[in-house]
Design a protein around this motif. Structure first.
Motif, PDB file in Angstrom:
ATOM      1  N   CYS A   1       0.832  -1.211   0.000  1.00  0.00           N
ATOM      2  CA  CYS A   1       0.000   0.000   0.000  1.00  0.00           C
ATOM      3  C   CYS A   1       0.863   1.256   0.000  1.00  0.00           C
ATOM      4  N   GLU A   2       1.909   1.260   0.795  1.00  0.00           N
ATOM      5  CA  GLU A   2       2.804   2.423   0.822  1.00  0.00           C
ATOM      6  C   GLU A   2       3.461   2.643  -0.536  1.00  0.00           C
ATOM      7  N   ALA A   3       3.836   1.561  -1.215  1.00  0.00           N
ATOM      8  CA  ALA A   3       4.404   1.678  -2.565  1.00  0.00           C
ATOM      9  C   ALA A   3       3.360   2.227  -3.532  1.00  0.00           C
ATOM     10  N   ALA A   4       2.120   1.800  -3.389  1.00  0.00           N
ATOM     11  CA  ALA A   4       1.036   2.296  -4.244  1.00  0.00           C
ATOM     12  C   ALA A   4       0.767   3.774  -3.999  1.00  0.00           C
ATOM     13  N   VAL A   5       0.962   4.241  -2.778  1.00  0.00           N
ATOM     14  CA  VAL A   5       0.823   5.668  -2.470  1.00  0.00           C
ATOM     15  C   VAL A   5       1.889   6.456  -3.238  1.00  0.00           C
ATOM     16  N   LEU A   6       3.106   5.947  -3.254  1.00  0.00           N
ATOM     17  CA  LEU A   6       4.185   6.623  -3.982  1.00  0.00           C
ATOM     18  C   LEU A   6       3.913   6.676  -5.485  1.00  0.00           C
ATOM     19  N   ARG A   7       3.177   5.680  -6.003  1.00  0.00           N
ATOM     20  CA  ARG A   7       2.823   5.642  -7.427  1.00  0.00           C
ATOM     21  C   ARG A   7       1.512   6.383  -7.715  1.00  0.00           C
ATOM     22  N   HIS A   8       0.911   6.966  -6.678  1.00  0.00           N
ATOM     23  CA  HIS A   8      -0.357   7.704  -6.774  1.00  0.00           C
ATOM     24  C   HIS A   8      -1.525   6.804  -7.166  1.00  0.00           C
ATOM     25  N   GLU A   9      -1.442   5.524  -6.804  1.00  0.00           N
ATOM     26  CA  GLU A   9      -2.543   4.593  -7.011  1.00  0.00           C
ATOM     27  C   GLU A   9      -3.473   4.580  -5.805  1.00  0.00           C
ATOM     28  N   LEU A  10      -2.917   4.808  -4.632  1.00  0.00           N
ATOM     29  CA  LEU A  10      -3.667   4.897  -3.390  1.00  0.00           C
ATOM     30  C   LEU A  10      -3.238   6.156  -2.647  1.00  0.00           C
ATOM     31  N   THR A  11      -4.012   6.518  -1.654  1.00  0.00           N
ATOM     32  CA  THR A  11      -3.645   7.619  -0.770  1.00  0.00           C
ATOM     33  C   THR A  11      -3.997   7.215   0.657  1.00  0.00           C
ATOM     34  N   VAL A  12      -3.447   7.928   1.619  1.00  0.00           N
ATOM     35  CA  VAL A  12      -3.755   7.679   3.023  1.00  0.00           C
ATOM     36  C   VAL A  12      -4.940   8.565   3.405  1.00  0.00           C
ATOM     37  N   LEU A  13      -5.942   7.950   4.017  1.00  0.00           N
ATOM     38  CA  LEU A  13      -7.155   8.655   4.430  1.00  0.00           C
ATOM     39  C   LEU A  13      -7.285   8.599   5.941  1.00  0.00           C
ATOM     40  N   HIS A  14      -7.597   9.731   6.546  1.00  0.00           N
ATOM     41  CA  HIS A  14      -7.917   9.764   7.972  1.00  0.00           C
ATOM     42  C   HIS A  14      -9.399   9.427   8.109  1.00  0.00           C
ATOM     43  N   LEU A  15      -9.706   8.358   8.825  1.00  0.00           N
ATOM     44  CA  LEU A  15     -11.103   7.973   9.005  1.00  0.00           C
ATOM     45  C   LEU A  15     -11.901   9.104   9.637  1.00  0.00           C
ATOM     46  N   VAL A  16     -11.385   9.658  10.704  1.00  0.00           N
ATOM     47  CA  VAL A  16     -11.994  10.838  11.317  1.00  0.00           C
ATOM     48  C   VAL A  16     -11.048  12.000  11.018  1.00  0.00           C
ATOM     49  N   PRO A  17     -11.479  12.930  10.165  1.00  0.00           N
ATOM     50  CA  PRO A  17     -10.584  14.024   9.797  1.00  0.00           C
ATOM     51  C   PRO A  17     -10.333  14.975  10.970  1.00  0.00           C
ATOM     52  N   GLU A  18      -9.257  15.702  10.872  1.00  0.00           N
ATOM     53  CA  GLU A  18      -8.886  16.661  11.915  1.00  0.00           C
ATOM     54  C   GLU A  18     -10.030  17.630  12.203  1.00  0.00           C
ATOM     55  N   GLU A  19     -10.739  18.055  11.169  1.00  0.00           N
ATOM     56  CA  GLU A  19     -11.835  19.018  11.340  1.00  0.00           C
ATOM     57  C   GLU A  19     -12.962  18.476  12.218  1.00  0.00           C
ATOM     58  N   LEU A  20     -13.041  17.149  12.332  1.00  0.00           N
ATOM     59  CA  LEU A  20     -14.075  16.523  13.162  1.00  0.00           C
ATOM     60  C   LEU A  20     -13.485  15.909  14.424  1.00  0.00           C
ATOM     61  N   GLY A  21     -12.248  16.291  14.753  1.00  0.00           N
ATOM     62  CA  GLY A  21     -11.621  15.830  15.980  1.00  0.00           C
ATOM     63  C   GLY A  21     -10.720  14.625  15.828  1.00  0.00           C
ATOM     64  N   GLY A  22     -10.402  14.243  14.610  1.00  0.00           N
ATOM     65  CA  GLY A  22      -9.548  13.082  14.369  1.00  0.00           C
ATOM     66  C   GLY A  22      -8.089  13.353  14.683  1.00  0.00           C
ATOM     67  N   SER A  23      -7.358  12.267  14.883  1.00  0.00           N
ATOM     68  CA  SER A  23      -5.938  12.353  15.218  1.00  0.00           C
ATOM     69  C   SER A  23      -5.089  11.879  14.051  1.00  0.00           C
ATOM     70  N   ASN A  24      -3.793  12.002  14.206  1.00  0.00           N
ATOM     71  CA  ASN A  24      -2.842  11.545  13.205  1.00  0.00           C
ATOM     72  C   ASN A  24      -2.300  10.151  13.561  1.00  0.00           C
ATOM     73  N   GLU A  25      -2.972   9.473  14.460  1.00  0.00           N
ATOM     74  CA  GLU A  25      -2.549   8.147  14.910  1.00  0.00           C
ATOM     75  C   GLU A  25      -2.736   7.108  13.803  1.00  0.00           C
ATOM     76  N   THR A  26      -1.933   6.072  13.830  1.00  0.00           N
ATOM     77  CA  THR A  26      -1.979   5.011  12.827  1.00  0.00           C
ATOM     78  C   THR A  26      -3.364   4.379  12.720  1.00  0.00           C
ATOM     79  N   GLN A  27      -4.037   4.159  13.838  1.00  0.00           N
ATOM     80  CA  GLN A  27      -5.348   3.508  13.811  1.00  0.00           C
ATOM     81  C   GLN A  27      -6.429   4.372  13.164  1.00  0.00           C
ATOM     82  N   ASN A  28      -6.153   5.643  12.911  1.00  0.00           N
ATOM     83  CA  ASN A  28      -7.089   6.542  12.237  1.00  0.00           C
ATOM     84  C   ASN A  28      -6.791   6.651  10.737  1.00  0.00           C
TER      85      ASN A  28
END
Length: 116
Positions: free
Chosen positions: A24-51
């Motif tokens: 998945c990390e390799a696919a992010v570098l190729r712009h095939e995937l991206t990392v998504l925060h399940l709960v975004p910062e605007e709604l109180g989400g964190s930068n933790e791995t589980q999010n």
């Protein structure tokens, strides 16, 4: 741009071949995937791995629109106070098949983003 392989059984795009974080990390570098925060910062989400999860770019864009255009204004208006985004995985894929979004109290909102 790659958005998943075609399943022989259904003809639909699927992401079962992304079965490790490293793939998945390799696919992010190729712009095939991206990392998504399940709960975004605007709604109180964190930068933790589980999010964080890996998704196709279009999913991140669609979820961001839902969160910022629909959910956030309802929260600011006091119509919603609780929010969760639940990824549903298939097999050993690190890319969810869907993301279920639920917000409530005192009103309610729910939707599902079908990915594969």
């Amino acid at each position: 741009m790659h958005d998943g392989r075609r399943s022989r059984k259904t003809g639909c795009a699927d992401f079962c071949h992304f079965d490790t974080r490293k793939k998945c990390e390799a696919a992010v570098l190729r712009h095939e995937l991206t990392v998504l925060h399940l709960v975004p910062e605007e709604l109180g989400g964190s930068n933790e791995t589980q999010n964080k999860i890996f998704v196709p770019l279009w999913v991140a864009e669609q979820k961001r629109r839902i969160d910022l255009v629909t959910v956030l204004p309802m929260m600011r208006a006091g119509k919603l106070s609780r929010y969760e985004a639940i990824p549903v995985f298939r097999g050993s894929s690190f890319v969810p098949a869907e993301i279920a979004i639920h917000a409530q109290d005192p009103a309610g909102f729910s939707t599902t983003i079908d990915i594969w």
